[in-house]
Design a protein around this motif. Structure first.
Motif, PDB file in Angstrom:
ATOM      1  N   GLU A   1       0.821  -1.208   0.000  1.00 32.68           N
ATOM      2  CA  GLU A   1       0.000   0.000   0.000  1.00 32.68           C
ATOM      3  C   GLU A   1       0.863   1.270   0.000  1.00 32.68           C
TER       4      GLU A   1
ATOM      5  N   ALA B   1       1.550   2.007  -3.499  1.00 30.80           N
ATOM      6  CA  ALA B   1       0.323   2.483  -4.154  1.00 30.80           C
ATOM      7  C   ALA B   1       0.103   3.969  -3.861  1.00 30.80           C
TER       8      ALA B   1
ATOM      9  N   ARG C   1      -0.141   7.034  -6.514  1.00 35.02           N
ATOM     10  CA  ARG C   1      -1.368   7.844  -6.543  1.00 35.02           C
ATOM     11  C   ARG C   1      -1.081   9.331  -6.353  1.00 35.02           C
TER      12      ARG C   1
ATOM     13  N   LEU D   1       0.412  -3.377  -9.964  1.00 39.51           N
ATOM     14  CA  LEU D   1       0.127  -2.194  -9.159  1.00 39.51           C
ATOM     15  C   LEU D   1       0.153  -0.931 -10.009  1.00 39.51           C
TER      16      LEU D   1
ATOM     17  N   LYS E   1      -2.834  -0.602 -12.212  1.00 37.99           N
ATOM     18  CA  LYS E   1      -4.042  -0.267 -11.442  1.00 37.99           C
ATOM     19  C   LYS E   1      -4.036   1.192 -10.985  1.00 37.99           C
ATOM     20  N   GLU E   2      -2.870   1.669 -10.487  1.00 37.11           N
ATOM     21  CA  GLU E   2      -2.821   2.959  -9.800  1.00 37.11           C
ATOM     22  C   GLU E   2      -2.250   4.104 -10.636  1.00 37.11           C
ATOM     23  N   GLY E   3      -1.591   3.783 -11.765  1.00 37.84           N
ATOM     24  CA  GLY E   3      -0.811   4.805 -12.451  1.00 37.84           C
ATOM     25  C   GLY E   3      -1.381   5.324 -13.756  1.00 37.84           C
TER      26      GLY E   3
END
Length: 457
Positions: free
Chosen positions: A203, A206, A210, A230, A233-235
């Motif tokens: 996390e 992440a 973010r 990751l 998903k987050e970038g």
């Protein structure tokens, strides 16, 4: 002129920042309850060594522009309490680095492994290309007088650590840098005393992704499945630039790397370093360095201190030391030597020295880590357990965790030295991995293991 006070000024990186700000023209004061070498001499030569050891709240005055809080200062530190009482701006190290670099291009190089080396590679290339830049790196580098430099340069290159920033700021250091260009080299669970589960550790990365500004550039290792998933998903708000293993060949113990039509021989080696070079190339490219100039510069890069550092060698034997301690680092380092010298026997020695590595519950993370070695040993010091207030670690638990029944386990330096004395070093590489010093093992004395070379007839 800014007035800045350092609480716990003697830290290895803290004192370097204090010196850099003194050189910038700031008025610097500081305190600590203990200051070791080389920090003591460095601070004295810069004229900012505290007159006496210990904490004194009278040093903290209302005219201070900033108080910088070091890692080992406690929450009840009397100088910290005084600064809070006066409502002074209090910064952790990375928070202050951000304050000093708000108007610069910020490059942050993070990940569980390789961040020091990638940062060092970028710094080496920029220096060779005569570009002006500030920096923050966690190792001694050839060609750089200190590990922190803060000037009026338009660019700063930072090693971005995931460890907590300070006693009052528990968030990871790399959350405060807000880079326009970032690297993530991989994710492998570490620091279990701070991040008790893998999910908790993940996390933190992440959050880092973010909180990058939309349109920022994220360079990431696509060979790491956890990281790739990751980032995907987050970038999505970022310019994503994946990297992988570059084209290369190994001949006679020398690695040659190629990007496009350009290639060069390297002084460093190993799959992890080839990945590191690819990341560094993409950073330098984003900063305006051409690939030809990059390769011309990286050819002379010798590595950061204690990263696959050659202790001694002759024609048939070499002895290396490496900072590797976390499982992913151990695996990468030992595989690098095996790939570079496939015809040589490999003896691997690992010291368990960190909180994570001395924890019985973490030991299974090392499964297979020492498998590439023909002979392998693990050493740990009872003193290290005492300092960390940890229970005795059974050799059987270590062998089971590593999944190697023939693994030698030593808890005294004398026993380790006796075992090393009994090895054969003909056509052999010896690799010593640790973030400690094996209770004072004489590394220079290891040259006695080099077989005597027969004169050519």
């Amino acid at each position: 002129m800014a007035n800045v006070h350092f609480i716990a000024i003697g830290g290895s990186v803290m004192h370097q920042l204090a010196i850099a700000l003194k050189h910038k023209g700031y008025r610097i004061t500081g305190s600590d309850d203990e200051i070791f070498e080389p920090s003591r001499t460095n601070l004295r030569l810069a004229g900012i060594l505290p007159d006496s050891l210990g904490w004194d709240p009278s040093r903290v005055t209302a005219d201070l522009d900033a108080v910088i809080l070091g890692m080992h200062a406690r929450a009840d530190n009397p100088e910290l309490l005084r600064a809070q009482e006066l409502k002074l701006p209090i910064y952790s190290f990375p928070e202050y680095i951000y304050q000093e670099s708000r108007n610069k291009t910020r490059v942050a190089i993070g990940g569980s492994h390789g961040k020091t080396t990638i940062t060092a590679m970028v710094m080496h290339v920029l220096q060779q290309c005569q570009m002006q830049f500030d920096y923050l790196v966690g190792a001694r580098l050839e060609g750089f007088a200190q590990s922190v430099n803060v000037t009026n340069a338009p660019l700063i290159v930072c090693e971005a650590d995931e460890y907590p920033a300070s006693v009052i700021e528990k968030r990871p250091k790399f959350h405060f840098l807000h880079p326009q260009i970032a690297v993530l080299s991989g994710i492998a669970w570490d620091h279990i005393n701070v991040f008790p589960t893998f999910e908790n550790y993940l996390e933190q990365f992440a959050i880092f992704i973010r909180t990058m500004e939309p349109g920022g550039r994220l360079i990431y290792n696509e060979t790491d499945d956890t990281l790739r998933q990751l980032v995907e998903k987050e970038g999505q708000h970022l310019v994503l630039e994946p990297y992988g293993m570059p084209e290369h060949v190994i001949r006679n113990g020398i690695t040659r790397v190629r990007f496009g039509n350009a290639s060069t021989d390297l002084l460093v080696f190993g799959g992890h370093n080839l990945l590191n070079i690819h990341a560094a190339l993409l950073v330098c490219r984003a900063l305006g360095v051409g690939d030809i100039d990059f390769l011309a510069a990286i050819a002379s890069f010798k590595g950061a201190a204690k990263r696959l550092e050659l202790v001694t060698k002759n024609e048939e034997t070499a002895i290396y030391r490496d900072f590797a301690h976390a499982p992913s680092k151990v695996k990468a380092t030992i595989q690098a030597l095996k790939d570079q010298y496939p015809e040589r026997k490999l003896i691997g020695v690992l010291e368990l020295h960190t909180y994570s590595s001395l924890n019985a519950g973490f030991m299974k993370e090392y499964a297979g880590a020492l498998d590439p070695a023909n002979e392998a040993a693990v050493f740990y010091s009872g003193h290290a357990l005492e300092i960390k207030r940890m229970p005795y670690l059974e050799p059987a638990v270590i062998r089971e965790g590593f999944g190697r029944k023939d693994l030698q386990v030593f808890t005294s330096r004398a026993d380790l030295e006796k075992w090393l004395d009994g090895r054969s070093y003909s056509h052999t590489n010896l690799l010593l991995m640790s973030s400690g010093d094996y209770e004072g093992l004489d590394l220079a004395g290891l040259k006695k293991y080099l077989p005597v070379q027969k004169p050519q007839s």
